[in-house]
Design an enzyme around this catalytic site. Structure first.
Site, PDB file in Angstrom:
ATOM      1  N   ASP A  35       0.877  -1.161   0.000  1.00 32.20           N
ATOM      2  CA  ASP A  35       0.000   0.000   0.000  1.00 32.20           C
ATOM      3  C   ASP A  35       0.922   1.221   0.000  1.00 32.20           C
ATOM      4  O   ASP A  35       2.118   1.113   0.288  1.00 32.20           O
ATOM      5  CB  ASP A  35      -0.950  -0.008   1.213  1.00 32.20           C
ATOM      6  CG  ASP A  35      -2.144   0.936   0.977  1.00 32.20           C
ATOM      7  OD1 ASP A  35      -2.067   1.779   0.063  1.00 32.20           O
ATOM      8  OD2 ASP A  35      -3.134   0.842   1.719  1.00 32.20           O
TER       9      ASP A  35
HETATM   10  C1  BGC Z   1      -4.966   3.335   0.036  1.00 28.58           C
HETATM   11  C2  BGC Z   1      -5.060   2.352  -1.106  1.00 28.58           C
HETATM   12  C3  BGC Z   1      -4.848   3.058  -2.411  1.00 28.58           C
HETATM   13  C4  BGC Z   1      -3.518   3.758  -2.381  1.00 28.58           C
HETATM   14  C5  BGC Z   1      -3.194   4.517  -3.666  1.00 28.58           C
HETATM   15  C6  BGC Z   1      -3.713   4.163  -0.020  1.00 28.58           C
HETATM   16  O1  BGC Z   1      -3.761   5.200   0.902  1.00 28.58           O
HETATM   17  O2  BGC Z   1      -5.026   2.650   1.260  1.00 28.58           O
HETATM   18  O3  BGC Z   1      -6.291   1.690  -1.086  1.00 28.58           O
HETATM   19  O4  BGC Z   1      -4.937   2.154  -3.475  1.00 28.58           O
HETATM   20  O5  BGC Z   1      -3.512   4.702  -1.318  1.00 28.58           O
HETATM   21  O6  BGC Z   1      -4.008   5.600  -3.807  1.00 28.58           O
END
Ligand code: BGC
Length: 757
Positions: free
Chosen positions: A232
């Site tokens: 993530d």
């Molecule tokens: C989120 C993800 C997301 C990623 C990219 C993170 O903060 O938890 O679900 O895909 O950011 O935007």
């Protein structure tokens, strides 16, 4: 590209190039190695639309992305219980990705809804792992049918936003296996997502991004995951540990800091170069799969808007209807509430779509009926305005029926933080109360990503849960309110009467970076059922403008052996006067009493479209897993011999048909044999029962001889003594009989022999 060719490329990469390749080139792109013809590819959020950012990149939905189509969020699509719809929506999104040159869509998000307060519940599918797994697997197949990858997220046990980046989700293994992992497992085994996104949090003390057990032992070795794992955004703590644990791609990257650590670790042997090569291979394999599968597509926003409306109409859940819906074109309806004009149709954060257009219910008023409107309360804040309220009451007074468009303002639920409570804005509850005093039917349409308390639920005449249904929400609402579409969604989560009823209440969201999942497997309806608690609306509940009758339940076998599937069929009849779709749910109840289990668990579902008067036979299959629980001692799934009840429900609290089937031929559950083994477990195990009975008889005699005749007669009967022994460990015979340590050791050896025979 063939494996050998990819490895040939890897052999030409320098260590520096490899170290750099395993992290993003920027916020949304993988790295390129132009001299070797390795292209950079783009990934974008997800999951219910394309959030492709061209300029200022961020992961919290702060900066704009390209104009796109916002489909219904998972809180809504889950209520369709429709695998085909999930596939179709996935395929639409896959085509949009192809048109925009996005190699992977960052979704689906399948974390279990443990508490109604999780700020991100709107993006998640269900409180039930089977429903979450089936629906997300279908979505993944849909996206990937267009040669575009998905990134199932957030792996694993990321069920809250509070301290999401460094808290530890402390969950016992059985609960992980039965509740928090199966959606991922199902998706990996049946749909092979191209990528998996690990979560920010720790799982039992170890960051998911460096958790070898999760990323390698479970994901790859047990489930056979073939793609790559990405972090993530910003989830990496110890990159070197991460590489060794099976984290392939760090997103968005660390400006080279971690590349240097990887290089050093390879040089000093902490990371084997083959391990780094494997990470590079897994990313390249997916990058080339995308490059080789490029399709020419056009992003047709208007067409997808219409599809989004149709999906939304399949998802909305009619929670209550005392005969006031559908509205008739010739009656006057007063639409009250800012959400009629500005529907809340998506949540905040990384999934936030820059919608190319939004259809509100009010904008379609002329096409449907005689509609008056007063704002009454705003859609974006909790603010009671006397004048607005008075105007709303005045408008409502002129109508036959009152439709209140209520919901949660954006700031009430979002990625990044959890909700503080389960209430609607006070201004809305107050105005609904006032409107009720007019004595006219009040219908409430709700726009929220997670359950809310409804203090007025008994008094209003109808409730339509629209959830966050995408940019065409208003169209779907009008189609349902005016009966052009017969509502057919059912809840994929329980609406408790109040927050305090929720099983996680005492342990959510934890403190000091620790959250204990103390309720174990008793999540959602599994808990409310076990406690026989009243709920506001149960899991699986949803009404229709028609009625359905269930009959003729059949199973293809009444006795089944391990490995055999069981096919359950029944007839569903539309007994009303409108065509409609019914979602039929199959729950299994384990009656063997071998383990602590929920009263019942969803193990299949099917939906069927029926014309008035029409009957169709539907069938659903049950497999080994449908009956099993996770045995931590044996590290395997297990279902005992005995009786299982098959329950067919229109909801989890509306079981219409049932029958029992018997499992025969399962291997017996042998207790772990050591000095700590309990006498009761040995007595109830067929293999050891005889041996132990004899042994106990001898010991009872010895024990009995030591007691006075009075004690023998009244204080401890033989039956009581037997019962007490159930929980005695074998080693305790040392204290209560003349057996020595050596005798116990001999008994253990003899027992081991008995069970191995
Ligand atoms: C989120 C993800 C997301 C990623 C990219 C993170 O903060 O938890 O679900 O895909 O950011 O935007």
């Amino acid at each position: 590209m063939e494996k050998a060719k990819i490895y040939e490329l890897i052999s030409k990469m320098t260590l520096e190039e490899k170290a750099s390749y395993v992290s993003g080139a920027d916020f949304w792109h993988t790295d390129a190695v132009p001299r070797l013809g390795i292209p950079a590819v783009m990934v974008s959020d997800g999951p219910h639309g394309l959030r492709k950012q061209d300029d200022e990149a961020d992961h919290l939905g702060v900066n704009d992305s390209i104009k796109a189509v916002c489909f219904p969020a998972a809180c809504a699509t889950a209520c369709s219980f429709d695998r085909d719809m999930m596939f179709a929506m996935g395929a639409d999104l896959g085509k949009e990705c192809q048109a925009e040159n996005v190699s992977s869509l960052l979704g689906p998000a399948v974390n279990i809804k443990r508490s109604p307060l999780c700020g991100r519940n709107f993006e998640y599918v269900s409180e039930d792992p089977y429903a979450a797994g089936e629906l997300c697997a279908a979505y993944i197949r849909g996206v990937q049918s267009q040669n575009v990858g998905t990134s199932i997220k957030h792996f694993a046990a990321n069920n809250q936003e509070y301290e999401r980046m460094n808290g530890s989700s402390n969950v016992d293994e059985r609960t992980l296996r039965e509740i928090y992992l199966p959606a991922f497992e199902n998706a990996v085994k049946t749909a092979q997502p191209w990528t998996v996104m690990c979560s920010y949090n720790k799982v039992n003390g170890e960051y998911a991004s460096q958790n070898h057990w999760l990323l390698t032992e479970i994901l790859r070795d047990e489930w056979g995951f073939e793609g790559y794992v990405m972090s993530d955004w910003g989830a990496v703590s110890d990159r070197v540990k991460g590489v060794n644990a099976g984290l392939d791609l760090e997103m968005p990257g660390s400006n080279g800091a971690n590349d240097a650590l990887i290089i050093e670790a390879v040089k000093n042997g902490t990371i084997k170069e083959e391990t780094l090569d494997e990470c590079v291979y897994r990313i390249l394999n997916i990058v080339f799969r995308y490059e080789e599968g490029r399709q020419k597509e056009v992003f047709d926003r208007e067409a997808d808007h219409e599809k989004s409306a149709a999906y939304a109409a399949k998802c909305m859940v009619l929670l209550k209807n005392e005969g006031v819906l559908p509205l008739k074109a010739d009656e006057t309806a007063a639409f009250i509430g800012g959400f009629a004009e500005k529907p809340r149709y998506q949540g905040g954060g990384s999934s936030h779509i820059n919608s190319h257009k939004v259809t509100s219910a009010l904008s379609l008023a002329d096409a449907y009926g005689k509609i008056l409107y007063a704002e009454g309360f705003p859609a974006d804040k909790d603010e009671y305005d006397e004048q607005k309220a008075a105007a709303a009451l005045d408008t409502a007074g002129k109508a036959d029926k009152i439709v209140v468009f209520a919901g949660l303002p954006d700031s009430f639920e979002s990625e990044g933080y959890d909700r503080a409570h389960m209430s609607l804005p006070a201004c809305q509850n107050k105005l609904i109360g006032e409107l009720l005093t007019l004595g006219k039917p009040v219908i409430v349409v709700l726009h929220n990503g997670s359950p809310v308390e409804m203090p007025w639920a008994c008094d209003v005449s109808a409730i339509l849960e629209a959830y966050l249904s995408g940019e065409a929400a208003g169209k779907a609402e009008m189609e349902i309110l005016y009966g052009k579409v017969n509502p057919s969604g059912k809840l994929s989560e329980t609406f408790p009467l109040r927050l305090q009823d929720n099983p996680s209440y005492l342990n959510f969201p934890g403190r000091g970076k620790q959250v204990n999942y103390a309720e174990g497997v008793f999540v959602g309806y599994r808990y409310y059922d076990a406690k026989e608690m009243d709920v506001l609306f149960p899991f699986g509940h949803g009404l229709s403008y028609t009625t359905f009758a269930y009959s003729n339940l059949k199973v293809d076998k009444e006795k089944f052996a391990p490995g055999e599937t069981v096919t359950v069929s029944l007839d569903v009849t539309n007994t009303g006067s409108m065509a409609g779709r019914e979602i039929v749910q199959l729950y299994v109840s384990d009656k063997t009493d071998v383990a602590v289990r929920p009263v019942k668990e969803l193990k299949n579902f099917v939906s069927v479209e029926l014309a008035p008067g029409e009957t169709r036979t539907v069938s659903m299959e049950l497999n080994e897993r449908s009956f099993s629980w996770y045995n931590v001692d044996k590290k395997e799934w297990y279902a005992a011999d005995g009786t299982y009840e098959i329950l067919i429900g229109a909801s989890s609290r509306d079981i219409r048909l049932s029958c029992e089937i018997t499992r025969e031929g399962a291997e017996e559950l042998i207790p772990v044999i050591d000095a700590d083994v309990m006498m009761g477990d040995l007595m109830s195990c067929k293999k050891t029962a005889g041996f132990v009975k004899n042994m106990i008889a001898e010991y009872m005699q010895a024990f009995g001889d030591q007691q006075s005749s009075e004690t023998k007669e009244s204080a401890v009967t033989d039956e009581m003594a037997m019962s007490m022994q159930r929980f005695m460990p074998l080693r305790s015979l040392r204290s209560f009989s003349s057996l020595t340590n050596a005798d116990i050791a001999n008994i253990v050896e003899a027992l081991k022999k008995v069970v191995s025979e």
